[in-house]
Scaffold this active site. Structure first.
Site, PDB file in Angstrom:
ATOM      1  N   CYS A  63      80.076  23.403  47.099  1.00  0.00           N
ATOM      2  CA  CYS A  63      81.286  23.870  46.422  1.00  0.00           C
ATOM      3  C   CYS A  63      82.207  22.677  46.209  1.00  0.00           C
ATOM      4  O   CYS A  63      81.760  21.531  46.241  1.00  0.00           O
ATOM      5  CB  CYS A  63      81.977  24.998  47.199  1.00  0.00           C
ATOM      6  SG  CYS A  63      82.763  24.479  48.724  1.00  0.00           S
ATOM      7  N   ARG A  64      83.485  22.917  46.028  1.00  0.00           N
ATOM      8  CA  ARG A  64      84.417  21.820  45.757  1.00  0.00           C
ATOM      9  C   ARG A  64      84.696  21.005  47.016  1.00  0.00           C
ATOM     10  O   ARG A  64      84.632  19.785  47.000  1.00  0.00           O
ATOM     11  CB  ARG A  64      85.724  22.357  45.180  1.00  0.00           C
ATOM     12  CG  ARG A  64      86.708  21.263  44.769  1.00  0.00           C
ATOM     13  CD  ARG A  64      88.002  21.842  44.243  1.00  0.00           C
ATOM     14  NE  ARG A  64      88.789  22.482  45.293  1.00  0.00           N
ATOM     15  CZ  ARG A  64      89.635  21.830  46.108  1.00  0.00           C
ATOM     16  NH1 ARG A  64      89.820  20.542  45.976  1.00  0.00           N
ATOM     17  NH2 ARG A  64      90.306  22.492  47.026  1.00  0.00           N
TER      18      ARG A  64
END
Length: 98
Positions: A63-64
């Protein structure tokens, strides 16, 4: 929870290893840049799309920052899947993106 740094993932890819990576970010985030070869399953769709995954395959969750992928990793581990969280997420990624 099993974890791997972004650098470790990058080194494995550069060494030619085949990795099964799932990016759980939203569509607009993936469009801004992602690792080549990922499967995109937004976190909010993971429960309904779990049937697309194979319990005999090890997945690296991305993810980020590592938070959403951590939640995805915990969820999939609970369901019996082999998963690794990429800590630091794309914010730590120094490799090529497309």
């Amino acid at each position: 929870m099993t974890a791997m740094t972004a650098k470790e993932v990058q080194q494995k890819l550069e060494a030619g290893e085949t990795l099964h990576m799932i990016d759980v970010r939203e569509q607009f985030e993936v469009e801004e840049g992602h690792i080549k070869g990922i499967t995109h399953i937004p976190l909010g769709e993971l429960e309904e799309r779990i049937g697309e995954l194979d319990k005999n395959t090890e997945y690296i969750m991305i993810c980020r920052s590592g938070a959403r992928s951590g939640r995805a990793t915990a969820y999939l581990e609970e369901k019996g899947y082999k998963v690794i969280n990429m800590t630091g997420g794309m914010m730590s990624w120094e490799g090529e993106t497309i």
